[in-house]
Write an enzyme that holds these catalytic residues in place. Structure first.
Site, mmCIF file in Angstrom:
data_model
loop_
_atom_site.group_PDB
_atom_site.id
_atom_site.type_symbol
_atom_site.label_atom_id
_atom_site.label_comp_id
_atom_site.label_asym_id
_atom_site.label_seq_id
_atom_site.Cartn_x
_atom_site.Cartn_y
_atom_site.Cartn_z
ATOM 1 N N GLU A 90 8.833 3.904 -13.547
ATOM 2 C CA GLU A 90 7.527 4.083 -14.194
ATOM 3 C C GLU A 90 7.114 5.552 -14.274
ATOM 4 O OE1 GLU A 90 5.633 0.007 -12.316
ATOM 5 O OE2 GLU A 90 4.637 1.915 -11.997
ATOM 6 N N CYS A 103 3.136 12.026 -14.828
ATOM 7 C CA CYS A 103 3.326 11.613 -13.436
ATOM 8 C C CYS A 103 4.659 10.874 -13.358
ATOM 9 C CB CYS A 103 2.163 10.698 -13.049
ATOM 10 S SG CYS A 103 2.341 9.978 -11.423
ATOM 11 N N CYS A 110 9.249 1.893 -2.414
ATOM 12 C CA CYS A 110 8.970 2.970 -1.450
ATOM 13 C C CYS A 110 8.999 2.367 -0.056
ATOM 14 C CB CYS A 110 7.576 3.543 -1.726
ATOM 15 S SG CYS A 110 7.137 4.921 -0.652
ATOM 16 N N CYS A 114 2.342 2.288 2.592
ATOM 17 C CA CYS A 114 0.893 2.545 2.639
ATOM 18 C C CYS A 114 0.167 1.252 2.230
ATOM 19 C CB CYS A 114 0.523 3.688 1.699
ATOM 20 S SG CYS A 114 1.413 5.209 2.072
ATOM 21 N N CYS A 117 -1.339 0.541 -1.378
ATOM 22 C CA CYS A 117 -0.493 0.897 -2.522
ATOM 23 C C CYS A 117 0.364 -0.273 -3.006
ATOM 24 C CB CYS A 117 0.407 2.062 -2.108
ATOM 25 S SG CYS A 117 1.637 2.479 -3.338
ATOM 26 N N CYS A 333 0.747 3.460 -9.723
ATOM 27 C CA CYS A 333 2.187 3.317 -9.581
ATOM 28 C C CYS A 333 2.533 1.953 -9.017
ATOM 29 C CB CYS A 333 2.777 4.434 -8.740
ATOM 30 S SG CYS A 333 2.514 4.296 -6.997
HETATM 31 S S1 SF4 Z 1 1.170 5.712 -1.703
HETATM 32 FE FE1 SF4 Z 1 2.728 4.178 -2.281
HETATM 33 S S2 SF4 Z 1 4.310 5.293 -3.347
HETATM 34 FE FE2 SF4 Z 1 3.053 6.815 -2.258
HETATM 35 S S3 SF4 Z 1 4.120 7.032 -0.276
HETATM 36 FE FE3 SF4 Z 1 2.571 5.451 0.052
HETATM 37 S S4 SF4 Z 1 3.661 3.516 -0.326
HETATM 38 FE FE4 SF4 Z 1 4.914 5.171 -1.201
#
Ligand code: SF4
Length: 363
Positions: A90, A103, A110, A114, A117, A333
């Site tokens: 993306e 971006c 990932c 987090c 997210c 994202c």
């Molecule tokens: S915000 Fe999302 S993409 Fe960014 S490091 Fe944390 S889990 Fe990974």
């Protein structure tokens, strides 16, 4: 056949040198591809025909297939590209008055997890290689040729993934993006956002890119709850890194702070943040969170966002509120990738809820 977009100028020179050909042909190729935007070897007329044929057999200039380009009411465009292995990459294009920012993603999924997210919920799939990172820009540039929109002027590494968790490919991509004989992007036009993986960040210098740290809390308990990586790289360690960072006179680290209702958006939180950063030359981006059914968190009240902002301004911090772009087209994202996973449940590795509200923002 090797993907051209993953080669630095010195890689290319070495490969051309190994053929017994003049190394300056590499510069010519960089100029044609990156500077002049020509992706057809047969049209590179200052290179002998025979050599053009050899390059055409050695290197691929294929852009990433676009599976979706969703235009938002606010002018941003969310792209979903299909990688060779079928995974979705993306990018989000964000045109503004004076610049157009792309971006880009650095990983599929990932592993930072987090809690606010969407990408974090996907789990980790794989790193993007340098060609896939640079390829996002080249593909969008080709797409823009068919539109009225201006060229991409700035790049932010804030899409899917943690750039410092894929440091080798990110560094190679930075080399290619900044090469003066090619795209020639200044480091000031490139922002690299990290949760604070300090081993990676220490490998950067002040001219690698503008560094943005996704902070999101001024105390370890809240940050560890939001971002598990804080147990390894605590706020104290991040502050130590920031103080030691050797920048130029103009270097300012950016801190990103996603404001989440009832979690980190109180006036008390604003005071803690101001105290934490009081002796650091920095800029603060406040990002009001957009609620999503993928997570349990809520959007803060606008009045609360304004109060938080005012406190930081009153304490003389350069602070801006950055409302997220492309909310109506899954601008955060992971959301397009998440949509694909929902339609292909065999690829998912975390249980998911059905989305019922508008998507959210991530760092
Ligand atoms: S915000 Fe999302 S993409 Fe960014 S490091 Fe944390 S889990 Fe990974």
């Amino acid at each position: 056949m090797e993907n051209f977009f993953g080669l630095t100028l010195s890689n290319l020179e070495a490969q051309i040198g190994a053929l017994g050909k003049e190394k300056y042909r590499a510069r010519q190729l960089f100029r044609w591809v990156y500077n002049l935007g020509n992706l057809d070897f047969s049209e590179m007329t200052n290179i002998p025909k025979g050599l053009r044929t050899i390059f055409g057999e050695m290197f691929s200039l294929k852009t990433l297939p676009i599976s979706q380009a969703l235009s938002s009411r606010d002018g941003s465009i969310k792209f979903a590209f299909v990688a060779d292995d079928g995974q979705i990459i993306e990018s989000v294009l964000m045109p503004e008055k004076k610049r157009t920012t792309l971006c880009v993603s650095t990983q599929i999924g990932c592993r930072m997890g987090c809690r606010f997210c969407v990408t974090g919920k996907m789990g980790f799939r794989r790193n993007l290689n340098a060609a896939e990172i640079v390829g996002q820009l080249i593909t969008v540039r080709e797409h823009l040729k068919k539109t009225e929109k201006g060229p991409v002027t700035n790049i932010v590494f804030m899409g899917m993934g943690e750039p410092m968790d894929n440091i080798d490919n990110v560094m190679t991509a930075l080399d290619i993006l900044k090469d003066p004989g090619g795209l020639d992007l200044s480091y000031r036009k490139i922002t690299l956002s990290s949760v604070g993986l300090l081993d990676g960040l220490r490998a950067l210098d002040s001219k690698s890119a503008v560094i943005a740290i996704s902070l999101n809390a001024a105390d370890d308990a809240t940050r560890s709850m939001l971002m598990p990586i804080n147990r390894l790289y605590s706020i104290g360690k991040i502050m130590e890194f920031v103080r030691d960072f050797k920048g130029t006179k103009r270097t300012r680290i950016t801190f990103e702070y996603i404001l989440i209702k009832g979690v980190n958006d109180s006036l008390d939180d604003a005071k803690k943040l101001a105290d934490l950063l009081k002796d650091i030359k920095c800029k603060i981006n406040l990002i009001p969170y957009n609620a999503s059914s993928y997570t349990e968190f809520e959007t803060p009240e606008r009045a609360q966002v304004d109060r938080f902002h005012k406190h930081l301004i009153d304490r003389y911090f350069t602070t801006i509120i950055r409302d997220s772009r492309g909310q109506d087209v899954c601008g955060a994202c992971g959301q397009l990738g998440m949509g694909y996973l929902e339609s292909a449940p065999d690829k998912g590795d975390t249980p998911r809820k059905k989305r019922t509200t508008s998507p959210e923002v991530t760092s």
